[in-house]
Scaffold this active site. Sequence first.
Site, mmCIF file in Angstrom:
data_model
loop_
_atom_site.group_PDB
_atom_site.id
_atom_site.type_symbol
_atom_site.label_atom_id
_atom_site.label_comp_id
_atom_site.label_asym_id
_atom_site.label_seq_id
_atom_site.Cartn_x
_atom_site.Cartn_y
_atom_site.Cartn_z
ATOM 1 N N ASP A 52 0.836 -1.206 0.000
ATOM 2 C CA ASP A 52 0.000 0.000 0.000
ATOM 3 C C ASP A 52 0.867 1.250 0.000
ATOM 4 O O ASP A 52 1.513 1.570 0.993
ATOM 5 C CB ASP A 52 -0.890 0.008 1.247
ATOM 6 C CG ASP A 52 -1.805 1.230 1.268
ATOM 7 O OD1 ASP A 52 -2.869 1.179 0.636
ATOM 8 O OD2 ASP A 52 -1.435 2.262 1.890
ATOM 9 N N TYR A 57 3.191 9.783 -0.581
ATOM 10 C CA TYR A 57 4.253 9.189 0.243
ATOM 11 C C TYR A 57 5.630 9.414 -0.381
ATOM 12 O O TYR A 57 6.650 9.249 0.277
ATOM 13 C CB TYR A 57 4.048 7.684 0.465
ATOM 14 C CG TYR A 57 2.755 7.284 1.154
ATOM 15 C CD1 TYR A 57 1.931 8.234 1.757
ATOM 16 C CD2 TYR A 57 2.352 5.957 1.207
ATOM 17 C CE1 TYR A 57 0.736 7.861 2.375
ATOM 18 C CE2 TYR A 57 1.168 5.574 1.825
ATOM 19 C CZ TYR A 57 0.362 6.535 2.401
ATOM 20 O OH TYR A 57 -0.812 6.157 3.007
ATOM 21 N N LYS A 82 -2.726 5.910 -4.435
ATOM 22 C CA LYS A 82 -3.847 6.827 -4.150
ATOM 23 C C LYS A 82 -3.601 8.178 -4.806
ATOM 24 O O LYS A 82 -2.454 8.640 -4.871
ATOM 25 C CB LYS A 82 -3.981 7.037 -2.632
ATOM 26 C CG LYS A 82 -3.853 5.765 -1.817
ATOM 27 C CD LYS A 82 -4.014 5.962 -0.329
ATOM 28 C CE LYS A 82 -3.676 4.682 0.429
ATOM 29 N NZ LYS A 82 -2.267 4.548 0.828
HETATM 30 N N1 NAP Z 1 -5.254 6.324 3.604
HETATM 31 C C1 NAP Z 1 -4.712 7.059 4.536
HETATM 32 O O1 NAP Z 1 -5.064 8.236 4.739
HETATM 33 C C2 NAP Z 1 -3.632 6.469 5.383
HETATM 34 C C3 NAP Z 1 -3.198 7.134 6.545
HETATM 35 C C4 NAP Z 1 -2.211 6.544 7.311
HETATM 36 C C5 NAP Z 1 -1.679 5.318 6.925
HETATM 37 N N2 NAP Z 1 -2.095 4.709 5.778
HETATM 38 C C6 NAP Z 1 -1.526 3.396 5.336
HETATM 39 O O2 NAP Z 1 -1.599 2.482 6.420
HETATM 40 C C7 NAP Z 1 -0.290 1.976 6.681
HETATM 41 C C8 NAP Z 1 -0.131 1.627 8.144
HETATM 42 O O3 NAP Z 1 -0.388 2.741 8.986
HETATM 43 P P1 NAP Z 1 0.782 3.573 9.725
HETATM 44 O O4 NAP Z 1 2.024 3.508 8.951
HETATM 45 O O5 NAP Z 1 0.187 4.907 10.030
HETATM 46 O O6 NAP Z 1 0.966 2.914 11.128
HETATM 47 P P2 NAP Z 1 0.905 1.444 11.799
HETATM 48 O O7 NAP Z 1 1.056 0.367 10.805
HETATM 49 O O8 NAP Z 1 -0.266 1.450 12.703
HETATM 50 O O9 NAP Z 1 2.197 1.510 12.727
HETATM 51 C C9 NAP Z 1 3.492 1.657 12.217
HETATM 52 C C10 NAP Z 1 4.421 1.911 13.392
HETATM 53 O O10 NAP Z 1 4.446 0.772 14.251
HETATM 54 C C11 NAP Z 1 5.773 0.237 14.311
HETATM 55 N N3 NAP Z 1 5.630 -1.225 14.260
HETATM 56 C C12 NAP Z 1 5.451 -2.001 13.170
HETATM 57 N N4 NAP Z 1 5.319 -3.296 13.523
HETATM 58 C C13 NAP Z 1 5.440 -3.343 14.861
HETATM 59 C C14 NAP Z 1 5.395 -4.408 15.791
HETATM 60 N N5 NAP Z 1 5.229 -5.670 15.403
HETATM 61 N N6 NAP Z 1 5.536 -4.101 17.107
HETATM 62 C C15 NAP Z 1 5.723 -2.824 17.502
HETATM 63 N N7 NAP Z 1 5.763 -1.770 16.666
HETATM 64 C C16 NAP Z 1 5.623 -2.030 15.347
HETATM 65 C C17 NAP Z 1 6.499 0.803 13.122
HETATM 66 O O11 NAP Z 1 7.881 0.989 13.382
HETATM 67 P P3 NAP Z 1 9.031 0.295 12.466
HETATM 68 O O12 NAP Z 1 8.802 0.728 11.049
HETATM 69 O O13 NAP Z 1 10.304 0.823 13.046
HETATM 70 O O14 NAP Z 1 8.876 -1.191 12.640
HETATM 71 C C18 NAP Z 1 5.830 2.173 12.956
HETATM 72 O O15 NAP Z 1 6.394 3.110 13.857
HETATM 73 C C19 NAP Z 1 0.611 3.137 6.204
HETATM 74 O O16 NAP Z 1 1.961 2.766 6.079
HETATM 75 C C20 NAP Z 1 -0.075 3.512 4.921
HETATM 76 O O17 NAP Z 1 0.257 2.587 3.896
HETATM 77 C C21 NAP Z 1 -3.063 5.263 5.008
#
Ligand code: NAP
Length: 278
Positions: A52, A57, A82
């Site tokens: 994704d 990004y 997106k």
């Molecule tokens: N459509 C939208 O508006 C929108 C908005 C936000 C996000 N998104 C999408 O959703 C995806 C995921 O959301 P997100 O990136 O906001 O946050 P998330 O997946 O909820 O959390 C990512 C964070 O958690 C850490 N992490 C990952 N695996 C872990 C584990 N097993 N244990 C502990 N910590 C862990 C990561 O650090 P490390 O990288 O250091 O492991 C990073 O700091 C995004 O990357 C993006 O593709 C879309």
Amino acid sequence: MTTTIRHIADTTVLNNGVKMPWVGLGVWKTKEGDEVIQAVKHAIRAGYRSIDTAAVYGNETGVGTAIKESGVPREELFITTKVWNSDQGYDTTLRAFDESLRKLGLETIDLYLIHWPVKGKYKETWKALIQLQKEGRVKAIGVSNFQVHHLSDIIEDSGVVPAVNQVEFHPLLNQAELRAYCKEKGIQLEAWSPLMQGNLDQPLLSELAAKYGKSPAQIVLRWDLQHGVVTIPKSINEQRIRDNADLFDFVLSDEDMAKIDGLNQNKRFGPDPDNFNF
Ligand SMILES: NC(=O)c1ccc[n+]([C@@H]2O[C@H](COP(=O)([O-])OP(=O)(O)OC[C@H]3O[C@@H](n4cnc5c(N)ncnc54)[C@H](OP(=O)(O)O)[C@@H]3O)[C@@H](O)[C@H]2O)c1
């Protein structure tokens, strides 16, 4: 039904018959260049088949490089990107799509989403996505950060139901009303920030992690799947990328699912789709 998901590449079937993996790698904040190339390659090696990204990004080129270098045939991968807010509108969306394709080095996108419901623009943007799908340049089209009223607005206007709505979804924001609406309309809900951006220090999650012999992250991701929600955890760490895909050797009991549901506070880590200014 979702408790029978057995493998990282298992898929849900979208409302137009396209298959989408239940689990993917998110790459928001993953830096363009080596960081995103390595993260995507680690994920594909760990069995992920869905990535994704988004124009905003700034890492579509790296995602494309990793796809090519992975050695996995293109048709086995599911790539989401997106259209960004400043590109919304009919013609501008078509141009933004071309630019995303060029950066990714792909001929088709599996899922193209409207990133945010920009007032006065999203209906025209949606028409552009419908056109792209008609032309076969994108397999499925959907939206992100749409509330019930945004969804009903585009459905009424265009007669086309989005295949996916990607929204903030996690134990502190379990979106019960939106989830019920999407289920009724046949829209697949997809969780962004499923790991609460790393804020996993909830006593209940630690308790359940100990009980099932898994990590708090794995408990939350399994809860997504058992709710029938596609999930896209982000990590740049090889071990965590692998751990976040290791969700298929346990099943949360109905009682424990309900306990996690009870954590809801309607708390957002990200912006409110009804009140954002970007
Ligand atoms: N459509 C939208 O508006 C929108 C908005 C936000 C996000 N998104 C999408 O959703 C995806 C995921 O959301 P997100 O990136 O906001 O946050 P998330 O997946 O909820 O959390 C990512 C964070 O958690 C850490 N992490 C990952 N695996 C872990 C584990 N097993 N244990 C502990 N910590 C862990 C990561 O650090 P490390 O990288 O250091 O492991 C990073 O700091 C995004 O990357 C993006 O593709 C879309």
